[in-house]
Design a protein around this motif. Structure first.
Motif, PDB file in Angstrom:
ATOM      1  N   LEU A 297     -53.752  46.293 -14.388  1.00  0.00           N
ATOM      2  CA  LEU A 297     -54.153  44.976 -13.918  1.00  0.00           C
ATOM      3  C   LEU A 297     -55.429  45.106 -13.109  1.00  0.00           C
ATOM      4  CD1 LEU A 297     -52.880  42.211 -14.284  1.00  0.00           C
ATOM      5  CD2 LEU A 297     -52.034  42.401 -11.939  1.00  0.00           C
ATOM      6  N   ASN A 298     -55.426  46.074 -12.199  1.00  0.00           N
ATOM      7  CA  ASN A 298     -56.616  46.306 -11.378  1.00  0.00           C
ATOM      8  C   ASN A 298     -57.837  46.572 -12.255  1.00  0.00           C
ATOM      9  OD1 ASN A 298     -55.685  45.866  -8.862  1.00  0.00           O
ATOM     10  ND2 ASN A 298     -55.067  48.006  -8.491  1.00  0.00           N
ATOM     11  N   GLU A 299     -57.589  47.412 -13.274  1.00  0.00           N
ATOM     12  CA  GLU A 299     -58.694  47.728 -14.184  1.00  0.00           C
ATOM     13  C   GLU A 299     -59.221  46.465 -14.822  1.00  0.00           C
ATOM     14  OE1 GLU A 299     -57.770  50.641 -17.210  1.00  0.00           O
ATOM     15  OE2 GLU A 299     -57.242  52.040 -15.598  1.00  0.00           O
ATOM     16  N   ASN A 300     -58.278  45.640 -15.268  1.00  0.00           N
ATOM     17  CA  ASN A 300     -58.679  44.390 -15.897  1.00  0.00           C
ATOM     18  C   ASN A 300     -59.539  43.564 -14.960  1.00  0.00           C
ATOM     19  OD1 ASN A 300     -57.649  44.600 -18.422  1.00  0.00           O
ATOM     20  ND2 ASN A 300     -55.637  43.764 -17.865  1.00  0.00           N
ATOM     21  N   MET A 301     -59.056  43.472 -13.721  1.00  0.00           N
ATOM     22  CA  MET A 301     -59.775  42.682 -12.708  1.00  0.00           C
ATOM     23  C   MET A 301     -61.185  43.232 -12.543  1.00  0.00           C
ATOM     24  SD  MET A 301     -57.785  40.336 -11.567  1.00  0.00           S
ATOM     25  CE  MET A 301     -58.448  39.886  -9.952  1.00  0.00           C
ATOM     26  N   GLU A 302     -61.234  44.565 -12.455  1.00  0.00           N
ATOM     27  CA  GLU A 302     -62.532  45.221 -12.258  1.00  0.00           C
ATOM     28  C   GLU A 302     -63.460  44.889 -13.421  1.00  0.00           C
ATOM     29  OE1 GLU A 302     -64.833  47.054  -9.663  1.00  0.00           O
ATOM     30  OE2 GLU A 302     -62.688  46.738  -9.362  1.00  0.00           O
ATOM     31  N   ALA A 303     -62.887  45.016 -14.602  1.00  0.00           N
ATOM     32  CA  ALA A 303     -63.677  44.740 -15.792  1.00  0.00           C
ATOM     33  C   ALA A 303     -64.174  43.315 -15.781  1.00  0.00           C
ATOM     34  CB  ALA A 303     -62.831  44.988 -17.035  1.00  0.00           C
TER      35      ALA A 303
END
Lengths: 328, 260, 250
Positions: A297-303
């Motif tokens: 999820l964090n990765e998604n947010m970052e992306a």
């Protein structure tokens, strides 16, 4: 001026022989152009030649580098295959390279594939080296392996069924744990929450995906989208949801951590649980899954942050935060 | 014993003839680069050869393209690959069939013509008369003709190819509803420089062979009217043989340099 | 006659030998041609007359012997010098040998293409061609093709072509063969006229006795590849030798 007859005959023979030699030379050059490049010999000992023939290509990392120059069966299940490989390419082949026999296309002829080795320290092959081989599984072998896997799966399923039945009947330590209504309730609740949250996050992400894919699909559509206040609001809403979900996840994780701590410190009825390895493992893997989900999820947010479409939104957020911090 | 002798002397005369032809070719190369040059006669020969063969090459080329396309149609239709017609026909005509067929026709037209012309000049002592009048007949008769065929044959072949493709396009237009524009679009799509260049180089050699052997046979014609017929006849036989040998070599060389 | 023996000959053959395979055609033939004389060489068909005369102009390479024309050895001569020397020699071929793909005018222009400078007082190609044709009385045929001319006319055009460079030596290879007796006489007459007009030396190869009688100053009989007999027409025709008599009987 006048040439004598014997002179003519000599020249005639010379011309005819020369023409024949020229054609022969051209034929050889055309059929195997490696004739003029220096070649080295590599050997591989195979169990099954899979219909390999003399003159089949040898490939190194997918590049044709030579031909099969000899196939000889020395004893049952031991076939020596000699490969004539261009010297300049052999410079790249390491000693731990692996050769295998494969087919060139669906109905194509066979080829010897040499896969590059990994050990740099092993050094490079020289002429006469025997390299390792990797016998590709044939269909028969593949089927027999699959059969074995199937049998194992059946055994496992039977065992699992037995355990599940016992749990349902409330037998054993696990039974006791399950009948401990308090913990059971807690666990059930947290599990449910987790589920809800996860589905919320999934929903949000899929919504974002749809929007992004729409944007990617057509640039003019993206422009339209950005100028369209409705979709802007939608996006903001989605992000609101997302943030809420991640907050929830954090909370649940914390709760679970607490449980684990309690378990590890050996308090209460959970002592039983620690002895029940199956459950511990299950919980462990759940934890890992949750962590992974959170990370993703964090990765998604970052992306998303880096996506140019949303950059503006996140900047706005940052500015707002800074403003609030200043006010405080 | 008698047969053995006959075979031996036949073999000997075969090699002697090839050797003599080689000396003849050597003399050609010596004389082609040394003055005086017979430009006027060269231009006249070029005009003659082009002019005399133009109609024949055109008609043959046209029929070649027409028949080739008609015969290939059923096979291609079996695979539903009629749309490959243009590229298939153009490749095979430009690369192989066009040069060889047209060269063979020119062997019959030009090669035998040269053989008969020089042969009759030899028999009626016209060649001797030239030599006695202080003109080098080799330069005047042989060099001009060989250079003319070498220059003209590639042109005739390219023209023949073009007309053959026109014939093919007509068949496709009538039978397959392919417009000329589409057909030639496909043709130029399929053709590459590496198809045209080897074919043209090859046809230069074809032209040289036709001129050289025709001249050799005529120039060394035996006495009498029979000799003239023999000269023109054997010129065609030798040229045809030589054309296939050259083609054979050309295919190998093309294979090496152009990677077909 | 004896006085001429002391003058240097314009053309001299010594011990000429030529064979084709096993067929020995010339076995040591000797010949001297002096300035202004008409030398007739008689021989049977296949006796090597044509071969001999072709050796003289370098069309055939002899096996051995020497050929000197105007004191130059033509056997060892280079191609360029030979071409130059050939302009001094007119050659009338047995079958006229006109270039049948060219008109009469082009036929006559052909020797001029490279050797205009050989003619004294050269005016123009056109003038030379017309002059040569008028010499043989065929000025009106200038734009015809050789195939359109009769045999006698062809022979005369060929003579005009042989003479266009005003050579000092003329060789006639069977000038009267294939012609009817009247035309043959015309040709012989023409040969004499030209000989007087330009004071040339002539070498005439023939088996025509009438021709030999009219034109010859001196005769050589060629039998079996050697000069069998030599002398004036009267001397030879009165000879008692059987072989010599065979020529004159007929």
């Amino acid at each position: 001026m006048e040439k004598s007859n014997s002179q003519k005959i000599k020249v005639g023979i010379f011309v005819v022989v020369g023409t024949v030699l020229l054609i022969a030379a051209l034929y050889f050059i055309g059929s195997r152009q490696q004739m003029f490049s220096k070649n080295i010999d590599l050997y591989g000992v195979f169990e099954n030649a899979n219909g390999l023939q003399l003159g089949n290509n040898v490939r190194y990392s997918g590049v044709n580098v030579g031909t099969v120059s000899m196939i000889e069966m020395v004893e049952e299940g031991k076939i020596i295959v000699a490969m004539s490989v261009e010297e300049k390419t052999a410079f790249f082949i390491k000693k731990d390279a692996v050769a295998s026999i494969g087919s060139d296309g669906l109905v194509g002829s066979m080829v010897v594939n040499i896969l590059p080795g990994k050990d740099i320290k092993a050094g490079w092959v020289v002429s006469g080296d025997t390299i390792k081989i990797h016998s590709k599984v044939s269909t028969d072998e593949m089927l027999s392996t699959l059969n074995k896997t199937n049998e194992n799966a059946a055994l496992l399923t039977a065992d699992l069924l037995k355990i599940t039945n016992q749990i349902v009947a409330g037998k054993g330590t696990l039974g006791a744990l399950v009948s401990d209504s308090l913990i059971a309730k807690d666990i059930r609740q947290s599990a449910a929450e987790l589920k809800r949250m996860t589905s919320g996050a999934t929903h949000a992400i899929s919504q974002i995906n749809t929007i992004i894919s729409k944007i990617n699909y057509d640039e003019s559509a993206a422009a339209l989208l950005l100028s369209d206040t409705v979709s802007k609001n939608q996006i903001q809403k989605v992000f609101g949801n997302l943030e809420k979900s991640s907050a929830n996840i954090k909370e649940v994780t914390k709760t679970l951590d607490d449980y684990i701590n309690e378990i590890q410190s050996g308090k209460g009825t959970l002592n039983y649980v620690t002895q029940d390895e199956v459950l511990v493992q299950t919980i462990d893997s759940t934890m890992i899954n949750i962590k992974e989900a959170a990370e993703k999820l964090n990765e998604n947010m970052e992306a998303l942050k880096h996506n140019f479409l949303f950059r503006g939104y996140f900047r706005k957020l940052e500015r707002k935060e800074r403003k609030e911090a200043k006010e405080n | 014993m008698n047969n053995e002798n006959a075979i031996l002397s036949n073999t000997k005369s075969f090699f002697a003839e090839i050797g003599d032809m080689t000396f003849f070719a050597g003399r050609f190369f010596r004389e082609v680069f040394s003055p005086p040059f017979e430009f006027k006669e060269l231009v006249r020969q070029c005009y003659n050869m082009g002019n005399r063969s133009l109609l024949l090459v055109s008609v043959t080329g046209f029929i070649l393209g027409l028949v080739f396309t008609l015969q290939s149609r059923p096979t291609l239709m079996q695979f539903g690959a009629q749309s490959w017609m243009a590229s298939m026909v153009s490749l095979s005509i430009v690369r192989e069939i066009g040069p060889v067929i047209i060269a063979l026709i020119c062997a019959g037209r030009i090669g035998s013509g040269i053989g008969a012309e020089l042969g009759s000049m030899r028999v009626t002592e016209q060649i001797d008369a030239m030599e006695v009048s202080g003109t080098n007949p080799f330069k005047y008769l042989v060099v001009t003709r060989v250079v003319a065929t070498t220059l003209m044959l590639p042109l005739l072949i390219i023209m023949g190819d073009a007309i053959a493709l026109l014939g093919s396009a007509i068949v496709e237009n009538l039978k397959g509803d392919v417009s000329f524009l589409l057909y030639f679009n496909q043709v130029f799509d399929a053709l590459q420089f590496s198809d045209l260049l080897p074919a043209t180089v090859k046809s230069v050699f074809f032209g040289f062979a036709i001129g050289l052997v025709g001249c050799y046979k005529g120039y060394n014609c035996a006495k009498g009217t029979v000799g003239v017929g023999e000269a023109s006849n054997s010129a065609v036989v030798y040229i045809s043989m030589l054309l296939f040998i050259i083609d054979f070599i050309a295919v190998f060389v093309t294979d090496i340099f152009f990677d077909i | 006659m004896t006085s001429k023996k002391n003058i240097k000959p314009v053309l001299e053959l010594k011990n000429l030998k030529k064979s084709f395979g096993d067929n020995h055609v010339l076995k040591g033939f000797n010949l001297k041609l002096f300035e202004g004389e008409n030398l007739v060489i008689m021989g049977k068909s296949g006796s090597g007359k044509s071969v001999m005369v072709k050796c003289l102009v370098g069309l055939i390479q002899p096996d051995s012997g020497s050929i000197r024309i105007k004191d130059q050895d033509i056997i060892t001569m280079g191609q360029t010098e030979l071409d130059l020397l050939r302009t001094e020699i007119g050659f009338l071929f047995q079958g006229s040998a006109l270039y049948d793909s060219m008109t009469v005018r082009e036929n006559l222009e052909f020797p001029l293409r490279r050797h205009k400078d050989k003619i004294e007082n050269f005016q123009s190609t056109e003038f030379s061609v017309k002059e040569a044709l008028e010499n043989v009385g065929l000025a009106h045929t200038i734009d015809l093709m050789p195939a359109e001319l009769s045999g006698g006319m062809q022979r005369r055009v060929a003579m005009a072509r042989a003479l266009i460079l005003k050579p000092k030596i003329i060789m006639y290879d069977e000038p009267t063969t294939g012609l009817d007796p009247i035309t043959a006489k015309e040709i012989i007459q023409l040969m004499r006229t030209i000989q007087k007009k330009y004071n040339t030396s002539s070498l005439i190869i023939t088996h025509d006795v009438d021709c030999a009688r009219v034109i010859s100053n001196r005769m050589i009989l060629l039998v079996d590849g050697i000069n069998y007999a030599e002398g004036t027409f009267e001397e030879l025709s009165n000879s008692k030798d059987e072989q010599v008599q065979a020529f004159f009987k007929s």
